[in-house]
Design a protein around this motif. Structure first.
Motif, short mmCIF file in Angstrom:
data_model
loop_
_atom_site.label_atom_id
_atom_site.label_comp_id
_atom_site.label_asym_id
_atom_site.label_seq_id
_atom_site.Cartn_x
_atom_site.Cartn_y
_atom_site.Cartn_z
N GLY A 166 0.83 -1.19 0.00
CA GLY A 166 0.00 0.00 0.00
C GLY A 166 0.86 1.25 0.00
N SER A 167 0.49 2.23 -0.80
CA SER A 167 1.32 3.44 -0.90
C SER A 167 1.40 4.21 0.41
N MET A 172 5.53 -0.72 6.08
CA MET A 172 6.36 -1.09 4.93
C MET A 172 6.46 0.13 4.02
N PRO A 173 7.26 1.14 4.40
CA PRO A 173 7.32 2.39 3.65
C PRO A 173 8.19 2.25 2.39
N PRO A 174 8.23 3.29 1.55
CA PRO A 174 9.02 3.21 0.31
C PRO A 174 10.47 2.82 0.51
N ALA A 175 11.09 3.24 1.59
CA ALA A 175 12.48 2.85 1.82
C ALA A 175 12.61 1.34 1.92
N ALA A 179 14.69 -1.20 -0.64
CA ALA A 179 15.68 -2.19 -0.19
C ALA A 179 15.33 -3.58 -0.73
N PHE A 180 14.05 -3.90 -0.71
CA PHE A 180 13.60 -5.20 -1.21
C PHE A 180 13.88 -5.34 -2.71
N LEU A 193 6.68 -5.60 -8.37
CA LEU A 193 6.14 -4.90 -7.22
C LEU A 193 4.92 -4.11 -7.67
N THR A 194 3.80 -4.32 -6.98
CA THR A 194 2.58 -3.58 -7.27
C THR A 194 2.28 -2.67 -6.08
N VAL A 195 2.15 -1.37 -6.36
CA VAL A 195 1.83 -0.40 -5.31
C VAL A 195 0.37 0.00 -5.47
#
Length: 246
Positions: A166-167, A172-175, A179-180, A193-195
């Motif tokens: 989820g945006s 689980m933030p953008p950072a 990293a993933f 990756l789907t946001v």
């Protein structure tokens, strides 16, 4: 035509506990591809049981595995006290995943060479650790679980990986996504990756009647989309072939 499935509870040892999973079988008697299904940090509940049943209706053998020895941790503090140390210990996560995988492989209806792992939150982290541990899976799908592993171990992943986030997820933030994805790129993994715009953490999970950690929120539209994306991943990488009634 409605497909008749069967489901039963299965008990097995893992992480020093007696785990209580939910095994759903499709109609028929022949071997079928199988899906290991991991729950959010709260643990195995009716949401995951229904998802396993839905996968069985599509023709898969599905095992929704347990994280907490038959308990559902509705108290956020208790859940975090168990899950945070678990998430920091890849070997423990792999042990939980391997124990469930053994149950799934031992089911006579399971085609042991055609298994995927799908997980949500902590269950998704377990699915990823199975891949990093070199388990032969056909696909790994995660929601809210863009967790990273020990250096270099992602190179052992031998299947496509799809992750949904989820945006607006502060857990689980953008950072963490970055990293993933950097880990997946460095390992040469086939990843996506789907946001989901506007979605919070655990957006896929219907509202619950107990307290939750901050940043959790249901998003009905994206929940439906994420489920369709999981099913599409399985259809691509683990198609159900042959007569489903055989």
């Amino acid at each position: 035509m409605t497909t008749t499935i069967t489901a039963r509870t299965v008990e097995y040892p893992a992480d020093g506990l007696t785990m209580v999973g939910h095994l759903a079988l499709p109609a028929g008697a022949g071997r079928r591809p199988a899906v290991l299904l991991g729950p959010e940090g709260m643990g195995l509940g009716d949401v995951e049981r229904r998802r396993a049943d839905a996968l069985a209706e599509l023709g898969y053998v599905a095992l929704a595995f347990d994280l907490h020895g038959g308990r559902y941790l509705g108290d956020p503090e208790e859940m975090l006290a168990r899950c945070l140390p678990l998430l920091a210990d890849p070997d423990r996560m792999r042990g939980i995943g391997h124990a469930a995988l053994e149950v799934l492989r031992a089911e006579p209806r399971t085609d042991p060479d055609r298994i995927a792992a799908v997980g949500y939150g902590t269950g998704g982290a377990v699915a990823l650790e199975l891949g990093r541990g070199g388990v032969d899976l056909r696909a790994i799908g995660t929601v809210n679980a863009t967790t990273t592993g020990r250096p270099g171990e992602a190179a052992r992943i031998r299947c496509p990986v799809w992750a949904g986030v989820g945006s607006e997820d502060p857990i689980m933030p953008p950072a963490q996504w970055n990293a993933f994805t950097a880990e997946m790129r460095a390992a040469g993994v086939d990843w996506r990756l789907t946001v989901y715009g506007g979605a919070s953490h655990a957006f896929h999970h219907p509202p619950v009647d107990h307290p939750t950690v901050p940043g959790v929120g249901h998003h009905p539209q994206h929940a439906r989309r994420a489920w369709r994306d999981v099913v599409a991943l399985l259809a691509e990488c683990l198609p159900v072939t042959g007569d489903p009634g055989a």
